[in-house]
Structure formats: structure tokens, C-alpha cells
Enzyme design. Structure first.
Site, PDB file in Angstrom:
ATOM      1  N   ARG A 155       0.817  -1.208   0.000  1.00  0.00           N
ATOM      2  CA  ARG A 155       0.000   0.000   0.000  1.00  0.00           C
ATOM      3  C   ARG A 155       0.853   1.261   0.000  1.00  0.00           C
ATOM      4  O   ARG A 155       0.600   2.216  -0.738  1.00  0.00           O
ATOM      5  CB  ARG A 155      -0.932   0.002   1.220  1.00  0.00           C
ATOM      6  CG  ARG A 155      -1.983  -1.086   1.230  1.00  0.00           C
ATOM      7  CD  ARG A 155      -2.798  -0.999   2.511  1.00  0.00           C
ATOM      8  NE  ARG A 155      -3.843  -2.013   2.590  1.00  0.00           N
ATOM      9  CZ  ARG A 155      -3.671  -3.223   3.109  1.00  0.00           C
ATOM     10  NH1 ARG A 155      -2.478  -3.572   3.582  1.00  0.00           N
ATOM     11  NH2 ARG A 155      -4.675  -4.083   3.169  1.00  0.00           N
ATOM     12  N   ILE A 156       1.869   1.287   0.872  1.00  0.00           N
ATOM     13  CA  ILE A 156       2.698   2.489   0.984  1.00  0.00           C
ATOM     14  C   ILE A 156       3.563   2.655  -0.252  1.00  0.00           C
ATOM     15  O   ILE A 156       3.681   3.763  -0.799  1.00  0.00           O
ATOM     16  CB  ILE A 156       3.547   2.440   2.265  1.00  0.00           C
ATOM     17  CG1 ILE A 156       2.641   2.492   3.496  1.00  0.00           C
ATOM     18  CG2 ILE A 156       4.556   3.582   2.294  1.00  0.00           C
ATOM     19  CD1 ILE A 156       3.347   2.231   4.811  1.00  0.00           C
ATOM     20  N   ARG A 233      11.563  -0.385   8.082  1.00  0.00           N
ATOM     21  CA  ARG A 233      12.090  -1.045   9.269  1.00  0.00           C
ATOM     22  C   ARG A 233      13.615  -0.955   9.248  1.00  0.00           C
ATOM     23  O   ARG A 233      14.252  -1.177   8.213  1.00  0.00           O
ATOM     24  CB  ARG A 233      11.659  -2.520   9.333  1.00  0.00           C
ATOM     25  CG  ARG A 233      10.226  -2.731   9.801  1.00  0.00           C
ATOM     26  CD  ARG A 233      10.044  -2.347  11.257  1.00  0.00           C
ATOM     27  NE  ARG A 233       8.719  -2.618  11.780  1.00  0.00           N
ATOM     28  CZ  ARG A 233       7.730  -1.742  11.824  1.00  0.00           C
ATOM     29  NH1 ARG A 233       7.905  -0.511  11.329  1.00  0.00           N
ATOM     30  NH2 ARG A 233       6.571  -2.053  12.353  1.00  0.00           N
ATOM     31  N   ASP A 257      14.266   7.018   8.843  1.00  0.00           N
ATOM     32  CA  ASP A 257      13.262   7.235   9.887  1.00  0.00           C
ATOM     33  C   ASP A 257      13.193   6.043  10.837  1.00  0.00           C
ATOM     34  O   ASP A 257      12.532   6.114  11.866  1.00  0.00           O
ATOM     35  CB  ASP A 257      11.891   7.468   9.255  1.00  0.00           C
ATOM     36  CG  ASP A 257      10.827   7.833  10.277  1.00  0.00           C
ATOM     37  OD1 ASP A 257      11.025   8.835  10.990  1.00  0.00           O
ATOM     38  OD2 ASP A 257       9.809   7.115  10.359  1.00  0.00           O
ATOM     39  N   GLU A 262      16.678   0.471  17.798  1.00  0.00           N
ATOM     40  CA  GLU A 262      15.840   1.665  17.877  1.00  0.00           C
ATOM     41  C   GLU A 262      15.415   1.909  19.318  1.00  0.00           C
ATOM     42  O   GLU A 262      14.840   1.003  19.925  1.00  0.00           O
ATOM     43  CB  GLU A 262      14.610   1.486  16.994  1.00  0.00           C
ATOM     44  CG  GLU A 262      13.860   2.770  16.714  1.00  0.00           C
ATOM     45  CD  GLU A 262      12.866   2.634  15.570  1.00  0.00           C
ATOM     46  OE1 GLU A 262      11.654   2.668  15.849  1.00  0.00           O
ATOM     47  OE2 GLU A 262      13.306   2.478  14.414  1.00  0.00           O
ATOM     48  N   HIS A 281      11.523   7.976  13.867  1.00  0.00           N
ATOM     49  CA  HIS A 281      10.399   7.077  13.580  1.00  0.00           C
ATOM     50  C   HIS A 281       9.092   7.874  13.598  1.00  0.00           C
ATOM     51  O   HIS A 281       8.137   7.528  14.317  1.00  0.00           O
ATOM     52  CB  HIS A 281      10.338   5.913  14.578  1.00  0.00           C
ATOM     53  CG  HIS A 281       9.640   4.710  14.021  1.00  0.00           C
ATOM     54  ND1 HIS A 281      10.049   3.423  14.241  1.00  0.00           N
ATOM     55  CD2 HIS A 281       8.530   4.596  13.225  1.00  0.00           C
ATOM     56  CE1 HIS A 281       9.241   2.572  13.633  1.00  0.00           C
ATOM     57  NE2 HIS A 281       8.319   3.269  13.004  1.00  0.00           N
TER      58      HIS A 281
END
Length: 322
Positions: A155-156, A233, A257, A262, A281
Site C-alpha cells: 500500500r505504501i 524497518r 526514519d 531503535e 520514527h
């Protein structure tokens, strides 16, 4: 005391009002963990009927501490912080919200690409330090003459493709199936995509197969001077290999990002380099996306606790047992 209890493992947005309001519809009680550490969650999980988690890891040990748990609901898209196999073995449904922030992440990806293309990050940093020098920046190229390579076309990725095409860019893509999902872009194998792309943007989940997909070997296929964008990711990119690619000039810039680990160690030379744009993020965030995420996640929890089918079941084989 409420008949049903739901553990909220972490609250990155700082409040639980939306979650509590949703659970109140079935008179369920929200239990907010003081932190997302595994031992804390094990202690908090006793007697809960459901677990909702954003970043905290829901391991098999956490599930074992909650024998009455019927659903682990992810406040997000990716599932790498939930042991889905362990949940399936225990008959626990796992849900996510796979489409809540498509516009935000696509917009953030485009913003990072534009920031690199126009040296926004570079000039911003230099001018804040008191240097006003157009000639100090790297050379800039017209975007409509550039190629964007998308690794992953869900989708992205599809939303990024439409935005890039609106800028006049050539868009190519790579995924496992070779299906362009109606985007109308050329589908390539990974080495060919890396060789022909001026910008490479990642849009894949973190799995055993995709871990460090971009590494010292794959960076070797990259067109010299290409730029990398990762809003997906952190585990998709080997940070040591990216640093070496920057040092050698194989990569001329990166916009990240997401990170491994993380949050990252911001003293690392990779993140201090002025050719690298770093955001915390933040790609998924907007007032609208967060409200949608929280309401839809809790609605899935409520559905399961009422004996109904939730919106997005990741492990439908659990449903088949009932």
C-alpha cells in the site's frame, strides 16, 4: 471490578483516553503497564483477556503469563515485536492495522527524498551553524530526470509511486511476486533495480528473509552516488555496510526514519554525518492517523472479547479452530 481486563503494554502518545473509552463500551478495564520491559509485562499480564501493544515486545513468556488472553492487538502495521508463531500455538489471535498511515508514510518518504534532492537538510544544518554558502552543497539534479526504485510495492509503496510519478520521475520496483499492483511501473530484479536507481526507497516488513537486505554485497550493485530512503524497518539495512557505502561514495546520501537498534546511538558517525537525514520514527504520525490507529485497534479487541471476528486477523488458522 470489570469482567474483562486488557493490558496496554505501552503508550507512546502519553494517554490512554481513546483506549479506555473504547473498552468502556463493554465495561472492560484497561491495565497500563508502567514500562514495556518483558518482566514487567509478565507481572502485569496475569488474568488479562487481551493485550494491546505498540512497541513493546510480546514474547511467548508474556503470553504464558496470560493464559486467558484471546488476542494480541498491534497498534501498528509491522509484527516483528510480537511472537506470532507462539500466539498461534496458544490459540491467541493476532491483529494489526495495515492501512492506517499509508498517506503519512508516503508523504514522509517524499519529504525525505525532496530534502535530499534539494539539499534541504545540508543547507539547514550549515546555515544554523552560521555558514551561508550555496557552493558548499552537493550538486543537485532535476527530479523529473531521476529514477526512483521502490523495494516493496504494498500500500505504501504504491502511494509513493503515484507521488513520485506526479513529480515526473521514472519509477521502477521490485517485490517477490513481480506484480505491479496496477501501478504501471517496470518490475525488476533487485540487482537491476539497484543499478538503475538514483533513489532507492524501502517498503518491506522486517522478516528473517529481509533482514539486512541492503548489505555490503547488495550495496555493491547500487548506482554510484545513489541515495537511500528507509521509512519501513531499520533491520532492512546493515548500518555498518551503509556507513562504508557512504565513505566510499557508493551512497551519496541517506534519509532514515527507522533504525537498528531503535532508538539508535546518535553518537554513531553514521547518524552524525551531514549527508544523512535522521527523523525519530515519525513517518506514521499525524493527529488523524494516531486517532484512527487507536480506535481501530481497540475495536478489534472489543470484537474478540464479544465473540466476534475482528477486522484484520494475521493468523486466521486460530479462528478455524473455533
Amino acid at each position: 471490578m470489570s469482567e474483562k481486563r486488557v493490558l496496554l503494554t505501552d503508550l507512546p502518545w502519553g494517554t490512554s483516553d481513546i483506549e479506555r473509552d473504547g473498552l468502556a463500551e463493554i465495561e472492560a478495564e484497561a491495565i497500563v503497564a508502567p514500562d514495556g520491559e518483558e518482566q514487567t509485562l509478565i507481572e502485569q499480564a496475569a488474568g488479562v483477556d487481551a493485550i494491546a501493544t505498540c512497541w513493546a515486545r510480546v514474547t511467548s513468556r508474556v503470553m504464558d503469563a496470560a493464559p486467558d488472553c484471546r488476542i494480541v492487538a498491534r497498534l501498528g502495521i509491522g509484527l516483528d515485536n510480537i511472537d506470532v508463531d507462539a500466539a498461534t500455538e496458544r490459540g491467541i489471535l493476532v491483529t494489526n492495522v495495515p492501512d492506517y498511515c499509508v498517506e503519512e508514510v508516503a508523504d514522509h518518504t517524499l519529504a525525505l527524498m525532496l530534502a535530499m534532492a534539494r539539499n534541504v537538510g545540508f543547507f539547514h544544518l550549515r546555515t544554523k551553524r552560521g555558514e551561508y554558502d550555496l557552493q558548499a552543497g552537493p550538486g543537485m539534479r532535476r527530479l523529473s530526470h531521476q529514477t526512483l526504485g521502490l523495494i516493496g510495492l504494498g500500500r505504501i509503496g504504491q502511494a509513493v509511486a503515484s507521488r513520485a510519478k506526479a513529480l515526473g520521475m521514472t519509477v521502477v520496483a521490485h517485490n517477490r511476486t513481480g506484480d505491479d499492483h496496477g501501478v504501471g511501473c517496470q518490475m525488476l530484479d533487485l540487482p537491476t533495480l539497484l543499478e538503475c536507481s538514483d533513489y532507492v526507497s524501502l517498503h518491506l516488513p522486517a522478516t528473517d528473509e529481509t533482514e539486512h537486505l541492503l548489505n555490503s554485497d547488495t550495496f555493491g550493485h547500487l548506482r554510484r552516488g545513489a541515495r537511500l530512503i528507509n521509512t519501513s524497518r531499520g533491520a532492512l539495512v546493515d548500518p555498518a555496510a551503509l556507513w562504508q557505502a557512504l565513505q566510499s561514495g557508493r551512497v551519496s546520501g541517506a534519509a532514515l526514519d527507522v533504525f537498528e537498534p531503535e532508538p539508535p546511538d546518535l553518537s554513531d558517525p553514521l547518524y552524525r554525518d551531514e549527508r544523512v537525514i535522521v527523523t525519530p520514527h515519525a513517518a506514521f504520525v499525524s493527529a488523524e492517523s494516531l486517532e484512527e490507529l487507536r480506535r481501530r485497534t481497540i475495536a478489534q479487541v472489543v470484537a474478540v472479547l464479544q465473540g466476534m471476528t475482528p477486522e484484520n486477523v494475521v493468523n486466521p488458522q486460530v479462528q478455524d479452530r473455533h
